[in-house]
Design an enzyme around this catalytic site. Sequence first.
Site, PDB file in Angstrom:
ATOM      1  N   GLY A  13     -35.999  24.543 -25.259  1.00  0.00           N
ATOM      2  CA  GLY A  13     -34.693  24.773 -25.874  1.00  0.00           C
ATOM      3  C   GLY A  13     -34.429  26.239 -26.169  1.00  0.00           C
ATOM      4  N   HIS A  49     -28.474  26.695 -14.890  1.00  0.00           N
ATOM      5  CA  HIS A  49     -28.283  27.726 -15.914  1.00  0.00           C
ATOM      6  C   HIS A  49     -26.869  28.301 -15.869  1.00  0.00           C
ATOM      7  CE1 HIS A  49     -32.100  28.099 -17.971  1.00  0.00           C
ATOM      8  NE2 HIS A  49     -32.716  27.936 -16.812  1.00  0.00           N
TER       9      HIS A  49
END
Length: 168
Positions: A13, A49
């Site tokens: 995370g 991403h």
Amino acid sequence: MPATLVLGGARSGKTGHALERARRSGLAAFMIVTAPTLDGSMAQRIARHRAERGDEWTVFEEETDLAPLLRRIARPDRIVVIDCLTLWLSNLFFREWDSVAATERLAEALTHAPGQIVLISNELGLGVSPETKLGNDFRDAQGLVNQRIASACDEVVFVAAGLPLKLK
């Protein structure tokens, strides 16, 4: 201006934490990505991403020479996220660049950056020791990079299971 190092393991995370920090800053968001597209798997990861970031980011790709680029784009009205120091170190390793000197240049650039900087890096020293000399050398080098960059940062955050823990 403040620099923050966000550490964590794979899929911990840490990137999400860094992106949220940048969003909350209210500053223009810039990102330096270090990942080379070596294969289909990495291409998928890069695409994921990009989708996580959205279109509001100005993105630069730099696999090795981070310090000059950081000096060029850091400004008081911007936040720059560098993703990630582990892939950066890997790029240095396989090109046989001096990672200690490159880390010093980056640390120096951080201390003079006129805007907020968030660096993302993997903490590799918490797992099983690698089986190979190269693996051990890389793990050790990553630990030294993380220590040096942490010393140059105002804040260090460790993320595990999506939960941030402020270390510094």
